[in-house]
Design a protein around this motif. Structure first.
Motif, mmCIF file in Angstrom:
data_model
loop_
_atom_site.group_PDB
_atom_site.id
_atom_site.type_symbol
_atom_site.label_atom_id
_atom_site.label_comp_id
_atom_site.label_asym_id
_atom_site.label_seq_id
_atom_site.Cartn_x
_atom_site.Cartn_y
_atom_site.Cartn_z
ATOM 1 N N PRO A 141 49.062 38.356 26.280
ATOM 2 C CA PRO A 141 47.827 37.752 26.767
ATOM 3 C C PRO A 141 47.673 36.344 26.350
ATOM 4 N N ALA A 142 47.109 35.596 27.256
ATOM 5 C CA ALA A 142 46.846 34.147 27.157
ATOM 6 C C ALA A 142 45.683 34.309 26.428
ATOM 7 N N VAL A 143 45.492 33.569 25.398
ATOM 8 C CA VAL A 143 44.622 33.476 24.446
ATOM 9 C C VAL A 143 43.852 32.091 23.897
ATOM 10 N N ILE A 144 42.802 32.199 23.289
ATOM 11 C CA ILE A 144 42.102 30.854 22.918
ATOM 12 C C ILE A 144 42.587 31.126 21.399
ATOM 13 N N VAL A 145 42.847 29.815 20.864
ATOM 14 C CA VAL A 145 43.144 29.710 19.185
ATOM 15 C C VAL A 145 42.314 28.670 18.704
ATOM 16 N N TYR A 146 41.898 28.839 17.614
ATOM 17 C CA TYR A 146 40.842 27.821 16.710
ATOM 18 C C TYR A 146 41.158 27.932 15.361
ATOM 19 N N ASP A 147 41.033 26.832 14.705
ATOM 20 C CA ASP A 147 41.043 26.332 13.351
ATOM 21 C C ASP A 147 39.777 26.682 12.597
ATOM 22 N N GLU A 154 29.331 29.636 14.784
ATOM 23 C CA GLU A 154 28.577 29.716 16.047
ATOM 24 C C GLU A 154 29.120 28.962 17.279
ATOM 25 N N ASP A 155 30.310 28.227 17.056
ATOM 26 C CA ASP A 155 31.171 27.498 18.188
ATOM 27 C C ASP A 155 32.399 28.069 18.567
ATOM 28 N N VAL A 156 32.583 29.482 18.207
ATOM 29 C CA VAL A 156 33.832 30.273 18.600
ATOM 30 C C VAL A 156 33.393 30.511 19.783
ATOM 31 N N PRO A 157 34.385 30.467 20.889
ATOM 32 C CA PRO A 157 34.173 30.807 22.321
ATOM 33 C C PRO A 157 34.921 32.064 22.400
ATOM 34 N N HIS A 158 34.130 33.053 23.118
ATOM 35 C CA HIS A 158 34.614 34.426 23.352
ATOM 36 C C HIS A 158 35.005 34.652 24.956
ATOM 37 N N THR A 159 34.591 33.747 25.765
ATOM 38 C CA THR A 159 34.795 33.848 26.979
ATOM 39 C C THR A 159 35.141 32.381 27.665
ATOM 40 N N HIS A 160 35.746 32.280 28.886
ATOM 41 C CA HIS A 160 35.852 31.035 29.537
ATOM 42 C C HIS A 160 34.577 30.356 29.455
ATOM 43 N N GLU A 161 33.641 30.940 29.961
ATOM 44 C CA GLU A 161 32.288 30.238 30.267
ATOM 45 C C GLU A 161 31.837 29.604 28.760
ATOM 46 N N ASP A 262 35.802 37.926 29.207
ATOM 47 C CA ASP A 262 35.418 38.055 30.518
ATOM 48 C C ASP A 262 36.678 38.527 31.226
ATOM 49 N N TYR A 263 37.660 37.875 31.095
ATOM 50 C CA TYR A 263 38.908 38.348 31.758
ATOM 51 C C TYR A 263 40.088 37.806 30.753
ATOM 52 N N THR A 264 41.241 38.352 30.711
ATOM 53 C CA THR A 264 42.309 37.889 30.160
ATOM 54 C C THR A 264 43.580 37.867 30.892
ATOM 55 N N LEU A 265 44.373 36.827 31.291
ATOM 56 C CA LEU A 265 45.577 36.970 32.094
ATOM 57 C C LEU A 265 46.767 37.614 30.928
ATOM 58 N N VAL A 266 47.409 38.254 31.485
ATOM 59 C CA VAL A 266 48.622 38.841 30.688
ATOM 60 C C VAL A 266 49.777 38.576 31.378
ATOM 61 N N LEU A 267 50.667 38.165 30.588
ATOM 62 C CA LEU A 267 51.915 37.565 31.249
ATOM 63 C C LEU A 267 53.114 38.666 30.795
ATOM 64 N N SER A 325 40.098 48.296 28.521
ATOM 65 C CA SER A 325 38.723 47.598 28.628
ATOM 66 C C SER A 325 38.614 47.346 30.018
ATOM 67 N N GLY A 326 39.661 46.970 30.791
ATOM 68 C CA GLY A 326 38.945 46.341 31.990
ATOM 69 C C GLY A 326 39.345 44.758 32.025
ATOM 70 N N ILE A 327 39.348 44.381 30.851
ATOM 71 C CA ILE A 327 39.698 42.768 30.681
ATOM 72 C C ILE A 327 40.952 42.189 31.032
ATOM 73 N N GLY A 328 42.063 43.078 30.713
ATOM 74 C CA GLY A 328 43.446 42.366 30.642
ATOM 75 C C GLY A 328 43.770 42.488 32.409
ATOM 76 N N ARG A 329 44.229 41.293 32.886
ATOM 77 C CA ARG A 329 44.605 41.099 34.073
ATOM 78 C C ARG A 329 46.085 40.782 34.223
ATOM 79 N N PRO A 330 47.016 41.621 34.531
ATOM 80 C CA PRO A 330 48.440 41.057 34.517
ATOM 81 C C PRO A 330 48.840 40.341 35.737
ATOM 82 N N ILE A 331 49.507 39.454 35.544
ATOM 83 C CA ILE A 331 50.283 38.620 36.539
ATOM 84 C C ILE A 331 51.305 39.270 36.993
ATOM 85 N N ARG A 332 51.307 40.052 38.226
ATOM 86 C CA ARG A 332 52.003 40.975 38.769
ATOM 87 C C ARG A 332 53.471 40.109 39.023
ATOM 88 N N ILE A 333 54.469 40.801 38.734
ATOM 89 C CA ILE A 333 55.504 40.044 39.252
ATOM 90 C C ILE A 333 56.095 40.453 40.468
#
Length: 362
Positions: A141-147, A154-161, A262-267, A325-333
């Motif tokens: 999955p393509a994820v968000i990483v934070y320190d 309160e600043d941790v984002p859980h969606t692209h929006e 919201d959605y997560t690209l999966v490679l 969960s329906g969140i994973g969106r695989p990048i189809r080969i």
């Protein structure tokens, strides 16, 4: 949305009604045959050496008389070399691995691949198999990483929006502290950005505008962006491959991983046997190993950590079952990836992306 991001989104819509994190690209390693060399397998891969190491060593337990030579490339460099070798009809390694599966699909479409089928390949899901020439062997999955020492809860984002809104609300706090791929330098960065734009063009357009406002830092590779967080120069990183992020997390507990809700690209990292492979028999054996139950277990436990058939690794913030969960969106080969490699479209997409970053929104 400003006129640059709007133009980029409009163009896209018109076109589409284990310690693996810090290996240095270009690194070459030879794994001598444990029982004395009788054969040699040469692998060229856009895959960090430390990530592939446990898989090579375990493969050699099944074939102890095979020496394996592995060279790690940046995705675009591997593609250029492979394309040139194919065009000139010369040998350039026995197996190609790359996270930029669109580049592998382009190579296969140009006649640069040798098909391979076996009992093992027959078990690969349709979305990770194209024409029995390009196979996906990971689930990343393509994820968000934070320190977590510098980003308050309160600043941790859980969606692209949420990430977009955070940068709108606090541009001064995060100016120059957000990292992501340079899509011009990175094949995987381009592939993820291209699929983001297809998946949610409006949301992604707003996110790009927020990146521009916050003067996001762009880098060629996962290792450079994650290194920026480790050094304290960056606070949040976007679109990092989960495998590398998790390897870095194991070394730095302050680094946290979020799977976007919201959605997560999966490679699925791809593998291809070149048409001119000097040892296609050994290449096929290694390909089958990567796809086998044994290889997948080693990949999950020691190399890439995520699996389609297993819960998210411990410590990752996300749904227990990503695909269910329906969140994973695989990048189809498959052939749809050829659109990403269309020269005119690629240049147009990158030009719009670079223009936006070159002229920050105020």
């Amino acid at each position: 949305m400003n006129r640059f991001s709007a133009a980029l989104v409009a163009a896209i819509v018109a076109c589409f009604p284990n310690v693996a994190a810090f290996a240095i690209e270009g690194e070459r390693a030879v794994f001598p045959a444990p029982a004395g060399e009788k054969a040699k397998l040469v692998i060229h891969g856009a895959t960090d050496l430390n990530a592939i190491r446990p898989l090579i060593l375990d493969f050699q337990e099944t074939m102890p008389e095979v020496t394996v030579e592995f060279t790690d490339y940046v995705t675009n460099d591997l593609f250029r070399e492979a394309e040139a070798a194919c065009r000139e009809g010369r040998v350039n390694g026995d197996l190609w691995l790359s996270s930029s599966v669109d580049q592998l699909v382009k190579l296969a479409n140009d006649g640069c691949a040798r098909p391979h089928r076996s009992f093992v390949t027959a078990q690969v899901p349709d979305w990770a198999n194209w024409r029995e020439e390009v196979y996906g062997f990971t689930f990343e999955p393509a994820v968000i990483v934070y320190d977590s020492s510098r980003v308050p809860p309160e600043d941790v984002p859980h969606t692209h929006e949420e990430l977009s809104e955070l940068l709108r609300r606090k541009p001064d706090v995060y100016r120059g502290r957000i990292g992501t791929y340079d899509v011009q330098a990175s094949g995987i960065g381009y592939l993820l950005a291209f699929n983001d734009a297809r998946q949610a063009p409006t949301v992604y357009g707003r996110l790009l505008e927020s990146f521009s406002r916050a003067e996001a830092v762009t880098r060629c590779c996962n290792s450079e962006v994650l290194g920026g967080i480790a050094s304290g120069n960056l606070r949040i990183a976007y679109n990092i491959l989960g495998s590398y992020a998790y390897a870095a997390y194991l070394q730095n507990p302050n680094l946290k991983i979020v799977v976007p809700r919201d959605y997560t690209l999966v490679l699925s990292r791809g593998v291809l046997i070149p048409a001119r492979s000097a040892r296609p028999d050994l290449a096929a054996r290694f390909l089958d190993y990567l796809l086998s139950g044994r290889g997948q277990r080693v990949a999950r436990e020691k190399a890439f950590f995520f699996s389609e058939r297993a819960p998210l690794p411990a410590g990752v913030d996300g749904p227990p079952a990503l695909m269910e969960s329906g969140i994973g969106r695989p990048i189809r080969i498959g052939p749809a990836l050829l659109a990403a490699q269309d020269k005119a479209q690629r240049e147009r997409f990158i030009a719009g992306w670079m223009d936006l970053f070159a002229r920050p929104v105020r």
